[in-house]
Design a protein around this motif. Structure first.
Motif, short mmCIF file in Angstrom:
data_model
loop_
_atom_site.label_atom_id
_atom_site.label_comp_id
_atom_site.label_asym_id
_atom_site.label_seq_id
_atom_site.Cartn_x
_atom_site.Cartn_y
_atom_site.Cartn_z
N ASP A 125 6.26 -8.23 4.26
CA ASP A 125 6.79 -9.30 5.10
C ASP A 125 8.07 -8.80 5.76
OD1 ASP A 125 7.47 -11.66 6.28
OD2 ASP A 125 7.25 -12.87 4.48
N GLY A 126 8.03 -8.62 7.08
CA GLY A 126 9.17 -8.05 7.77
C GLY A 126 9.19 -6.54 7.77
N GLY A 127 8.09 -5.92 7.31
CA GLY A 127 8.07 -4.46 7.21
C GLY A 127 7.44 -3.75 8.38
N ALA A 128 6.96 -4.47 9.39
CA ALA A 128 6.31 -3.83 10.54
C ALA A 128 7.34 -3.01 11.32
CB ALA A 128 5.66 -4.89 11.41
N PRO A 129 6.90 -1.97 12.05
CA PRO A 129 5.51 -1.57 12.25
C PRO A 129 4.94 -0.78 11.06
CG PRO A 129 6.94 -0.08 13.42
CD PRO A 129 7.83 -1.15 12.85
N PHE A 130 3.60 -0.84 10.93
CA PHE A 130 2.88 -0.09 9.92
C PHE A 130 2.11 1.06 10.57
CE2 PHE A 130 3.37 -4.30 8.06
CZ PHE A 130 3.77 -4.02 6.77
N HIS A 131 2.10 2.20 9.91
CA HIS A 131 1.37 3.37 10.38
C HIS A 131 0.38 3.81 9.30
CE1 HIS A 131 5.45 3.42 12.32
NE2 HIS A 131 4.68 3.49 13.40
N PHE A 132 -0.49 4.76 9.64
CA PHE A 132 -1.55 5.14 8.71
C PHE A 132 -1.72 6.65 8.64
CE2 PHE A 132 -2.38 0.81 9.89
CZ PHE A 132 -2.84 0.23 8.72
N GLU A 133 -1.90 7.15 7.42
CA GLU A 133 -2.19 8.55 7.14
C GLU A 133 -3.50 8.62 6.36
OE1 GLU A 133 -0.18 11.53 7.47
OE2 GLU A 133 1.28 10.49 8.74
N LEU A 134 -4.41 9.48 6.76
CA LEU A 134 -5.64 9.72 6.02
C LEU A 134 -5.45 10.95 5.15
CD1 LEU A 134 -8.64 9.03 5.48
CD2 LEU A 134 -9.22 10.61 7.34
N VAL A 135 -5.58 10.75 3.82
CA VAL A 135 -5.44 11.85 2.86
C VAL A 135 -6.83 12.21 2.36
CG1 VAL A 135 -4.39 12.62 0.72
CG2 VAL A 135 -3.15 11.03 2.22
N THR A 136 -7.30 13.41 2.68
CA THR A 136 -8.62 13.85 2.25
C THR A 136 -8.56 14.38 0.82
OG1 THR A 136 -8.17 15.95 3.36
CG2 THR A 136 -9.44 14.32 4.59
N PRO A 137 -9.70 14.55 0.17
CA PRO A 137 -9.70 14.96 -1.24
C PRO A 137 -8.97 16.27 -1.52
CG PRO A 137 -11.84 14.06 -0.67
CD PRO A 137 -11.06 14.14 0.61
N ASP A 138 -8.83 17.15 -0.51
CA ASP A 138 -8.12 18.41 -0.74
C ASP A 138 -6.61 18.27 -0.57
OD1 ASP A 138 -7.82 18.16 1.98
OD2 ASP A 138 -8.78 20.07 2.50
N GLY A 139 -6.13 17.05 -0.30
CA GLY A 139 -4.71 16.81 -0.18
C GLY A 139 -4.16 16.92 1.23
N THR A 140 -5.03 17.13 2.21
CA THR A 140 -4.57 17.20 3.60
C THR A 140 -4.31 15.80 4.14
OG1 THR A 140 -5.87 19.21 3.98
CG2 THR A 140 -5.17 17.97 5.92
N ALA A 141 -3.15 15.61 4.75
CA ALA A 141 -2.78 14.31 5.32
C ALA A 141 -2.80 14.41 6.84
CB ALA A 141 -1.41 13.88 4.83
N THR A 142 -3.46 13.44 7.49
CA THR A 142 -3.55 13.42 8.94
C THR A 142 -3.09 12.05 9.45
OG1 THR A 142 -5.44 14.93 8.89
CG2 THR A 142 -5.07 13.69 10.93
N GLU A 143 -2.16 12.05 10.37
CA GLU A 143 -1.66 10.79 10.93
C GLU A 143 -2.69 10.22 11.90
OE1 GLU A 143 2.15 9.00 13.48
OE2 GLU A 143 1.99 11.15 13.03
N LEU A 144 -2.96 8.91 11.77
CA LEU A 144 -3.85 8.23 12.70
C LEU A 144 -3.03 7.62 13.84
CD1 LEU A 144 -6.40 6.36 10.38
CD2 LEU A 144 -6.52 8.68 11.31
N GLY A 145 -3.68 7.44 14.97
CA GLY A 145 -3.02 6.82 16.11
C GLY A 145 -3.14 5.31 16.07
N VAL A 146 -2.85 4.72 14.93
CA VAL A 146 -2.94 3.27 14.75
C VAL A 146 -1.57 2.76 14.30
CG1 VAL A 146 -3.97 1.38 13.41
CG2 VAL A 146 -5.38 3.32 14.13
N THR A 147 -1.04 1.81 15.02
CA THR A 147 0.20 1.13 14.65
C THR A 147 -0.07 -0.36 14.64
OG1 THR A 147 1.59 2.85 15.64
CG2 THR A 147 2.61 0.72 15.24
N LEU A 148 0.21 -1.02 13.51
CA LEU A 148 -0.08 -2.44 13.36
C LEU A 148 1.20 -3.21 13.06
CD1 LEU A 148 -3.37 -2.49 11.23
CD2 LEU A 148 -3.12 -2.52 13.72
#
Length: 379
Positions: free
Chosen positions: A124-147
């Motif tokens: 509550d009051g924490g926006a904006p939110f962003h997203f990272e996809l973490v694959t099983p090998d530990g690789t993190a990829t930023e998504l182009g989604v902001t909510l």
């Protein structure tokens, strides 16, 4: 589970194209006090119900939709994770994956663990939110989604993130492929949304359906066809909570003794009835195969506090076991184990037998709230 049921499960699973198995837990009503710190949301099937099985009650098992059970059983496997501050710890080895912000909520998808991040971990009051996809090998990829301040949802058996938008009162559901980082569907949702304090209605993704918490009813969007209908199974003005095509509906809410009905979210057909007591709580595992029931327990005369206890029901078998974890500090693995982390100790418990094993993991470097996969943190 009987051999006959297992045979049916395998047979049905082989014929299915899209096996749903979503994840979410409900919000407590009232986001009227702004900028509160995040809390774990609990599901009840009725707004702000805090319910779960009484220790001595017997569950009532009903006929099941075998396809629903098979789809839930077909959920993918993969590592579990937990987040502390801006670090996600992956699997039993606790491999550390750095995030650009605080890891606020961790969602299961078939492509890996999706991490919602923001500046301070609050919802509550924490926006904006962003997203990272973490694959099983530990690789993190930023998504182009902001909510903004909305409640999104994933289905552990699919590579999608769903959320709702509100543009001058026009509500739409968006489904986004986390592997391609592209929207795959945008569907108009008729009806009004004024409750809860979010900028758009909360949603639950389950297979080809997105459940949308509108004012007077929960809408159901088939995001493949674009069809939007309503359902009488889930009431309006409520955060939809659907796991593996199932939801929890409370009969006799507020009474000293009531019943938590686990039902098919599409048809309303009963799957399992669990007797509950006042102030207890019930949630489903991300694939809907298990129901975690929690009660504060009797008051300790020395500390004057209530010790939480946890029962876990096998929804298909109707059996239950006691598990030595706190229901308020625990997550789910993709294999339906329960896990919790305290310092450098990782405890993993079998939801079917109640047996637990403990191992040593590297201690988290941060001192913030632990966020577990399989749980949703909203306020």
């Amino acid at each position: 589970m009987t051999e006959r049921l297992m045979t049916l499960l395998h047979g049905e699973a082989e014929t299915l194209d899209v096996p749903p198995a979503p994840t979410t837990e409900i919000l407590g009503a009232g986001r009227r006090l702004r900028h509160r710190r995040t809390r774990t949301i609990w599901a009840s099937g009725a707004a702000l119900a805090l319910v779960v099985a009484g220790a001595g009650g017997a569950a009532v098992l009903h006929d099941r939709d075998e396809k629903t059970v098979a789809r839930a059983a077909a959920a993918p496997t993969g590592p579990f994770a937990w987040g502390v501050d801006d670090t996600v710890y992956l699997g039993a080895a606790a491999h550390a994956v750095q995030m650009p912000e605080v890891a606020q909520t961790l969602y299961y998808t078939s492509a890996g663990i999706l991490v919602r991040t923001n500046k301070d971990g609050s919802s509550d009051g924490g926006a904006p939110f962003h997203f990272e996809l973490v694959t099983p090998d530990g690789t993190a990829t930023e998504l182009g989604v902001t909510l903004g301040e909305v409640v999104p949802s994933t289905d552990p058996a699919q590579p999608y993130l769903a959320w709702a938008t509100n543009t001058d009162g026009k509500i739409q559901v968006v489904v986004h492929d986390v592997t391609t980082d592209r929207d795959v569907a945008t569907v108009d949702v008729p009806g009004d949304f004024t409750w809860g304090g979010w900028s758009a209605p909360p949603v639950a993704l389950s297979g080809d359906r997105v459940y949308v918490g509108m004012d007077h009813q929960t809408s159901v969007v088939n995001w493949h066809t674009g069809e939007a209908t309503t359902t009488a199974v889930l009431p309006g003005s409520q955060l939809p909570d659907v796991s593996g095509g199932r939801t929890v509906v409370v009969d006799g809410q507020g009474a000293n003794v009531a019943t938590a009905n686990i039902v098919d979210a599409a048809t309303g057909a009963d799957v399992l009835d669990i007797p509950i007591s006042k102030f207890d709580r019930v949630t489903l595992s991300p694939d809907g195969r298990f129901a975690m029931v929690a009660t504060e327990g009797p008051v300790d005369p020395q500390s004057q506090s209530q010790a939480p206890s946890t029962l876990v029901y096998d929804v298909d078998a109707g059996t239950h076991v006691s598990v030595d974890v706190s229901p308020f500090d625990v997550g789910w693995t993709p294999q339906d184990d329960l896990f919790s982390v305290h310092g450098d100790q990782l405890k993993v418990c079998d939801a079917a037998t109640g047996g637990c094993r403990t191992s040593t993991v590297p201690k988290a470097t941060g001192d913030g709230l632990i966020r577990y996969t399989g749980r949703v943190y909203e306020s």
